[in-house]
Design an enzyme around this catalytic site. Sequence first.
Site, PDB file in Angstrom:
ATOM      1  CG  ASP A   1      38.264  28.089 109.514  1.00 29.83           C
ATOM      2  OD1 ASP A   1      39.425  28.078 109.958  1.00 29.83           O
ATOM      3  OD2 ASP A   1      37.587  27.066 109.347  1.00 29.83           O
TER       4      ASP A   1
ATOM      5  CG  ASP B   1      37.837  30.487 104.089  1.00 29.74           C
ATOM      6  OD1 ASP B   1      36.966  31.162 103.507  1.00 29.74           O
ATOM      7  OD2 ASP B   1      37.727  29.258 104.295  1.00 29.74           O
TER       8      ASP B   1
ATOM      9  CG  HIS C   1      41.779  27.132 106.416  1.00 28.96           C
ATOM     10  ND1 HIS C   1      40.753  26.509 107.058  1.00 28.96           N
ATOM     11  CD2 HIS C   1      41.211  28.034 105.557  1.00 28.96           C
ATOM     12  CE1 HIS C   1      39.597  27.011 106.592  1.00 28.96           C
ATOM     13  NE2 HIS C   1      39.863  27.935 105.683  1.00 28.96           N
TER      14      HIS C   1
ATOM     15  CB  CYS D   1      41.275  25.459 113.347  1.00 28.95           C
ATOM     16  SG  CYS D   1      42.465  24.867 112.147  1.00 28.95           S
TER      17      CYS D   1
END
Length: 378
Positions: free
Chosen positions: A109, A195, A246, A354
């Site tokens: 992130d 992000d 995301h 992630c």
Amino acid sequence: MQQNSVIVNSWNEWDPLREMVVGSADNANFEPTEPGSKPAVRASDEAFPTGPKSKEAIDLANEELQGLADLLESHGVTVRRPEPHDFSAPVRTPDFEVENQYCAVCPRDVMITMGNEIIEATMSRRARYFEYQPYRKLVYEYWNKDSRVEWTTAPKPSMADGMYREEFWEWPLEKRHERMHDFEFCINQDEVIFDAADMSRLGRDILVQESMTTNRAGIHWLKRHLEPRGFRVHTVHFPLDFFPSHIDCTFVPLRPGLILTNPDRPLREGEEKMFLSNDWELVDAPEPVLSNNEMPAYCQSSKWLSMNVLSISPTKVICEEQEKPLQDLLAKLDFEVYPIPFRHVFEYGGSLHCATWDVHREGTREDYFPNLQYTPLP
Ligand code: DAV
């Protein structure tokens, strides 16, 4: 490692992996309520907990993160971990105050490798303002070791009240439906915000999703930074995702020419052209094994964490152990699939992709879109 390659070197999401940062749940806290985030307990009216996560929850997540690290090492990947950080400490800047920070489970992130350059994202939430800190020691190590490593920190937004659109959280579903082509979410367009996980790297071409965590000013900053370095930056949209954040549970490149897509979140009409006219195939992921209501109670992500897979190479991919339908699809697409348990990590906001940040993959920058019409900024 290839001779004389820069120690930081990663141009896409699939080339053979050599060095990877794997997140850690140490000292993790519950994400606080703030203008950019309204966490809620899933399928319950209970108040969302505050402060540090339990030792048990941290141990369970750490065990799975260690399992990922072990698997990567068994494939010859050098695995690095974040530095310990006190996430229970409050943050106060001239513009905001927040009672605690979050965690270092999801380096994806915050940090992104663009070839030989490391970029630290601006971030979009107060509790994550200082989340680059657990990675700084590593960044200094890479930067000191090889003078060809570039290091950029994107401008920090104020995260003051005026940066957010708090009424976003109150909009009824009909209003979200009406507004789905506006791409306006809980952050406004006044400051540069992104992000790192809203981006996906395909050689020369970088995809960026407009979302709750990346705005148009953020994408403009990325274009102005990356275009002179030889990249083409493409904004992508998924209008049916009313809470986008995301890109790696929505549009997941697996190898040159192949993207795993989310059947609930089709691309905005017209944006598929770039892929189809360059012979890329878009393949829908199967329905996840868990429904949204069955996801862990404190997890703020959707069931589509199922498709948050991690590539070790263009032929090897790591997939959550219980996602059999996806494993079968990947096998049919000629991948060697490595299933590992990862569900205890879900409540920290992510799955396999992630929870990692690739520092080195073999290979160089390739053009996978030779038929592309691209207009850079004037
Ligand atoms: O689909 O809920 C989750 C990704 C969080 N890093 C989703 C996106």
